[in-house]
Design a protein around this motif. Structure first.
Motif, PDB file in Angstrom:
ATOM      1  N   LEU A   1       0.637  -1.115   0.011  1.00  0.00           N
ATOM      2  CA  LEU A   1       0.001  -0.001   0.198  1.00  0.00           C
ATOM      3  C   LEU A   1       0.854   1.173   0.009  1.00  0.00           C
ATOM      4  O   LEU A   1       0.455   2.278  -0.367  1.00  0.00           O
ATOM      5  N   VAL A   2       2.106   1.003   0.356  1.00  0.00           N
ATOM      6  CA  VAL A   2       3.002   2.311   0.275  1.00  0.00           C
ATOM      7  C   VAL A   2       3.459   2.634  -0.931  1.00  0.00           C
ATOM      8  O   VAL A   2       3.616   3.725  -1.459  1.00  0.00           O
TER       9      VAL A   2
ATOM     10  N   LEU B   1       1.825   2.103  -3.835  1.00  0.00           N
ATOM     11  CA  LEU B   1       0.621   2.827  -4.548  1.00  0.00           C
ATOM     12  C   LEU B   1       0.602   4.375  -4.129  1.00  0.00           C
ATOM     13  O   LEU B   1       0.625   5.181  -5.147  1.00  0.00           O
ATOM     14  N   ARG B   2       1.219   4.673  -2.955  1.00  0.00           N
ATOM     15  CA  ARG B   2       1.095   6.212  -2.690  1.00  0.00           C
ATOM     16  C   ARG B   2       2.353   6.770  -3.401  1.00  0.00           C
ATOM     17  O   ARG B   2       2.339   7.861  -3.953  1.00  0.00           O
TER      18      ARG B   2
ATOM     19  N   TYR C   1       3.911   5.622  -6.170  1.00  0.00           N
ATOM     20  CA  TYR C   1       3.707   5.843  -7.459  1.00  0.00           C
ATOM     21  C   TYR C   1       2.836   7.004  -7.903  1.00  0.00           C
ATOM     22  O   TYR C   1       2.831   7.472  -8.883  1.00  0.00           O
TER      23      TYR C   1
END
Lengths: 126, 445, 489
Positions: free
Chosen positions: C329-330, C332-333, C335
């Motif tokens: 999930l990190v 995604l942020r 990118y």
């Protein structure tokens, strides 16, 4: 200016050695060492019977912001550990020369000559 | 102008004037010409928020959300809505590690609460502020055992999750620790073999509860053997199940570790989760990573602060017990909020519901005649069966129906041929389980 | 409610609950059937509170925290830039969150695409050939990188290379990671300009050197202008160069680690790529390598063939360093951040970050001692107040800043100076914020002369005052259980 006592032997790694009688000595850390560390909160010492080897690590002292390994200034065997320091390690800050860490039976009393005297150690800890 | 750069032309002009330079580039005099990056990055141009949303929405469509009957370290438990609301508060989310405790009491207090909750669940004396995940926590526990015992061989039970084992192997290889497997017998650690393998160079044995096959193992005998030899027991336990199962402390573990994903975290392709590590008092100073302690401020007001930091890399450098710096702090807050909401009763209910669902599914699968029991052992929410159906076929058919489960164990070890694993949480409904069974029941090949 | 001071355990009332669960449907099964020898003796002592209790409790304690949205956060080496909200929104997408890591590749093509596109973007920004996103944090990436270094030498049968050169100005994680990787540290001195001392480096170069770790700009915020010479020297004895990406923010748009001669590096996505620090994680520490080292990247790997992504496990790899793929999930942020900035804005980060740091440096050097002159990069380091006669130390300055509603800089690091103050403003701060900070820092310098005692008592306006760290270390109250025992003593 940190405190130094006459009649003690000092190591470059800031330990002191005091002859009690015969081959029996006390080992502690110098006033300079405690002042650099700040309030001591933990002392890690070997058990009675442990063989100490000169310049080898035998424990550690810890303050909240630093930790310092202890290096044996002598070859010998631990015959007593200062248990008072376990609960009240800050005694080292109160008087570094009263608060001995270990009582040690030396292998060779003569070897103390290799350590520093007060004057030479004072130069080191200036 | 760009939304994350607040510099107006007037600002820039004034700043350059203050610095007595003509262009920002003059500040880069120390960067040798021959390493200066002279071209444009080969990357897309800036996207607006509208475009960005669409871009990720399109990619997300290439993922399939499935009805999850899988576990093996990540479980589809219920995530209360309160968690998302609280953890997104900027005060928690955007803060740094609490190095200025006077303005980080929020973080420090939840870490203290997290440590307290891990303590009561594991029965150990003290926990640290978190590890990356259960696998790396296991590897770090091995290092800790090495430091405590000054021995360099680690035993790992075959019933430990193979990904955890693989992580331990990697860490151990580079730190020059030996790793030896204690074989499995009938689904649990072979105690007889352990007896032969516990030699004077063994630092610890790593076990898992519930184990890789979902089985609830008892470790009292193993603990006795290990302790008699001056070795430690490291127990990797699914923290959620410790709401009801015997604690690592009661098992005789010296170090308890594991993953907390099952406490309030989404599946999220496996991360971020958070590892925990707990131990007994004599070994507290050997714990890796951050630890929060309760103290008082100058006015005698209760306050929290990172403590025992002299163990850590920023002070001890190469003599530190571990290199861990940032951990998974915000995920520890997930855990803390989850456990606060659930309390002892909720956690028990989660386990009871998962137990019921898993056993209901287990018995119905057996009733289809297409699955057989391999291990006659107690389990909680996860179990392994031997299947008569080709494993590839099961996967294919389930996927077609939007289901995911019956993970083939052979992917981890060729000796586990025809074994498949199922996990059931409180989220799985009777209808979903019945559907799963009917899909498999109807299979012919 | 900053005076709220309860622990969650202290508002617990027996029988209160904060959850709702589905009704049971298979009550013929019960945990009571499990042999009691497998069950715990005592109910865990978890709090029993309502949903609203939980919300109020954590909302209240959150108010005792300082975040990036609270105010200026010039924490050196930590790159506390703004953490954009859109990134959180994107990471909140259920179609990313509800995905089991063991799902077949055909059902996780979206995740694999994110992994692949992000690692490629990081490759372009650094010049390296490939990245693994598996490491969870900077130190974890360092460890994986050192494992790659060791694996490379071992594969060539060169087992004597166990020494890693680390400058004395390095982050503590560098020597710690080296030790955890079973290698020994050779610490080399910095010269009077705060850079690697080339003579000291040359003296340490032997055929036992596995490689060298370097942060560039280094932890003093200074670019190692001899970088090409350094990498050449280390390569000449067969060592590899490791780039600690902690300060990558400074060089975006200006230089790339590969072009300087680095072979391996990690990136802190939670620094340069704006993902929230979370009070100490989750971060993400992708590890990247040049071509000849790609084979050693950790397992599992995500590969592409004919537009389809698949998983690969390689025997040449250093092995597995994480349970699954890392802190997804990190990514995604991070990118989302990269795509939001685009190539044109990414190229300006180094410029603005460096301008901001130099601006602060210029305006504070009249009152704060600047041990190293010349331009800095993204952060500047002072060695305490120039006027030492007042007895006011760096700690006092830092604590006083809190009273003015700003977070303190990093203090007492780097260790090269006794009173280090390390200020990293980042590119997301405006001239007006910097001006205000400067004003406050100068005001504190004035206070140090006029009323040093007050500074030594700071902070005076925070939820708690200075904390007794000796008490914490000696009493070791680390859990609520410890606390209850302490109270009964």
């Amino acid at each position: 200016m940190s405190k130094l006592l006459d009649g003690l032997y000092y190591s470059e790694s800031h330990e002191w050695v005091k002859v009690v009688e015969g081959n029996t000595v006390l080992i502690g850390i110098t006033d300079f060492a405690q002042s650099q560390l700040g309030t001591v909160v933990f002392v890690d010492l070997p058990e009675t019977g442990t063989k100490l080897v000169k310049d080898a690590e035998f424990g550690a002292v810890e303050s909240v912001k630093a930790a310092s390994d202890l290096f044996s200034p002598v070859d010998g065997t631990v015959i007593e550990v200062n248990e008072d320091l376990i609960g009240e390690p800050e005694k080292i800050n109160e008087d570094a020369y009263e608060a001995w860490l270990l009582k040690v039976e030396l292998d060779d009393l003569e070897a103390l000559k290799d350590l520093l005297g007060k004057v030479d150690y004072a130069k080191l800890s200036e | 102008m760009f939304k994350y750069f607040p510099h107006t032309q007037t600002d820039l002009d004034q700043m350059l004037e203050t610095l007595k330079i003509k262009s920002i580039d003059e500040l880069f005099v120390d960067v040798p010409k021959n390493v200066r990056f002279q071209r444009e990055y080969d990357l897309p141009e800036a996207m607006s928020e509208v475009e960005l949303r669409q871009y990720f929405k399109d990619i997300a469509k290439e993922n399939r959300e499935l009805v999850c009957f899988a576990g093996m370290g990540v479980y589809d438990h219920y995530v209360p809505s309160v968690i998302g609301s609280l953890i997104s508060r900027q005060e928690f989310q955007t803060a740094y590690t609490p190095y200025q405790p006077e303005v980080a009491q929020g973080t420090l207090q939840y870490i203290f609460e997290f440590q307290s909750m891990i303590q009561t669940l594991t029965g150990m004396d003290t926990a640290n502020a978190s590890m990356y995940d259960g696998a790396t926590a296991s590897a770090e526990a091995c290092f800790m055992a090495e430091a405590i015992t000054r021995r360099n061989k680690i035993l790992v039970s075959e019933t430990v999750n193979p990904n955890v084992l693989a992580t331990i192997r990697t860490y151990a290889h580079y730190k020059n620790l030996a790793v030896e497997i204690v074989p499995m017998k009938d689904g649990i650690t072979d105690i007889e073999s352990l007896g032969h393998q516990v030699t004077s160079d063994v630092a610890a044995l790593v076990v898992q509860k519930p184990n890789f096959f979902g089985i609830i193992e008892g470790f009292e005998i193993a603990a006795g053997i290990l302790h008699g030899n001056g070795s430690l027991l490291i127990e990797n336990a699914d923290i959620s199940t410790l709401g009801v199962l015997k604690t690592p402390r009661e098992d005789g573990a010296d170090i308890a570790i594991g993953d907390c994903q099952s406490l309030g975290m989404p599946l999220a392709f496996g991360g971020p989760t958070v590892g925990y590590m707990a131990t007994i008092k004599p070994y507290v100073r050997k714990l890796p990573g951050r630890i929060c302690g309760l103290s008082k401020d100058v006015n005698d007001k209760r306050a929290f602060v990172l403590t025992l930091q002299a163990r850590e890399q920023h002070i001890r450098r190469e003599k530190a017990n571990s290199n861990i710096c940032s951990n998974q702090s915000l995920m520890a807050l997930y855990v803390t909020i989850y456990l606060a909401l659930m309390g002892p009763n909720g956690l028990k209910e989660v386990n009871e519901l998962s137990y019921q669902g898993a056993h209901y599914l287990h018995d119905r699968l057996i009733a289809t005649g297409k699955f057989k029991v391999r291990f006659e052992r107690p389990f909680l929410k996860e179990f392994v069966l031997e299947t008569l159906i080709p494993v590839e076929l099961i996967q294919e058919v389930l996927l077609k129906e939007g289901y995911f489960g019956a993970l083939p164990l052979v992917e981890f070890n060729e000796e586990y041929e025809n074994l498949v694993s199922f996990a059931v949480t409180e989220k799985r409904t009777k209808a979903e389980i019945d559907k799963l069974v009917s899909i498999l029941e109807g299979l012919s090949w | 409610m900053v005076n709220y001071d309860k622990l969650i355990f202290e508002i617990s009332r027996e029988g209160r609950i904060g959850y709702s669960l589905p009704k049971p449907f298979a009550t013929e099964y019960t945990l009571n059937d499990v042999n009691p020898r497998h069950m715990r003796d005592e109910t865990p002592k978890l709090p029993e509170v309502s949903e609203l209790d939980v919300l109020r409790h954590y909302s209240n304690i959150s108010q005792k925290n300082f975040g990036v949205e609270t105010g200026f956060y010039p924490l050196g080496s930590c790159t506390m830039k703004y953490n954009p909200k859109i990134n959180d929104e994107i990471a909140g997408n259920e179609a990313f969150r509800n995905i089991h890591p063991l799902q077949p590749a055909s059902t996780v093509q979206g995740w694999m695409k994110i992994y692949d596109e992000l690692q490629k973007a990081l490759g372009e920004l650094t010049g390296l050939s490939a990245f693994s996103l598996n490491p969870y944090a900077g130190a974890h990436g360092e460890l994986a990188g050192l494992m790659i270094m060791k694996a490379y030498h071992e594969k060539r049968g060169d087992y004597k290379r166990t020494k890693v050169i680390v400058p004395d100005s390095a982050h503590g994680t560098n020597p710690a990671s080296t030790a955890v990787c079973g290698m020994q540290v050779i610490e080399i001195k910095s010269n009077k300009h705060g850079r690697v001392d080339l003579e000291s480096l040359k003296a340490s170069l032997t055929d036992e050197v596995a490689g060298m770790m370097l942060t560039n700009p280094n932890t003093l915020g200074i670019f190692e202008s001899d970088i090409c010479e350094i990498t050449k020297l280390v390569h000449s004895v067969g060592g590899l160069m490791y780039y600690d990406g902690a300060n990558l923010n400074a060089i975006l748009g200006k230089a790339r680690p590969m072009d300087m001669g680095f072979d391996i590096m990690h990136i802190n996505l939670h620094k340069t790529f704006s993902t929230p620090h979370g009070g100490g994680g989750p971060g993400s520490g992708p590890v990247g390598v040049i071509d000849k080292l790609v084979e050693f990247l950790p397992n599992p790997r995500i590969k592409q063939l004919d537009g389809h992504f698949y998983l690969e496990e390689s025997l040449e790899a250093i092995g597995r360093v994480s349970m699954f793929f890392g802190n997804s999930l990190v990514w995604l942020r991070a990118y989302a951040y990269i795509l939001t900035l685009g190539k044109e804005n990414l190229a300006k980060i180094g410029d603005f970050a460096t301008l901001n740091a130099n601006y602060i440096k210029e305006l504070l050097k009249t009152e704060y001692f600047l041990p190293i002159t010349g331009p800095c990069m993204h952060e500047c380091v002072f060695d305490g107040l120039i006027d030492v006669s007042t007895g006011v130390r760096t700690l006092d300055v830092a604590k006083r800043l809190l009273d003015y509603g700003m977070h303190a800089p990093t203090i007492y690091f780097p260790l090269l100076f006794h009173q280090s103050i390390m200020i990293e403003p980042t590119e997301t701060e405006s001239k007006q914020t910097l001006d205000h900070f400067v004003e406050v820092m100068l005001e504190i310098a004035r206070e140090a002369k006029e009323n040093p005692e007050r500074l030594k008592q700071a902070p005076l306006t925070t939820p708690v005052g200075r904390i007794d760290e000796v008490f914490a270390a000696k009493k070791m109250i680390l859990t609520y259980k410890d606390y209850l025992e302490y109270l009964t003593q």
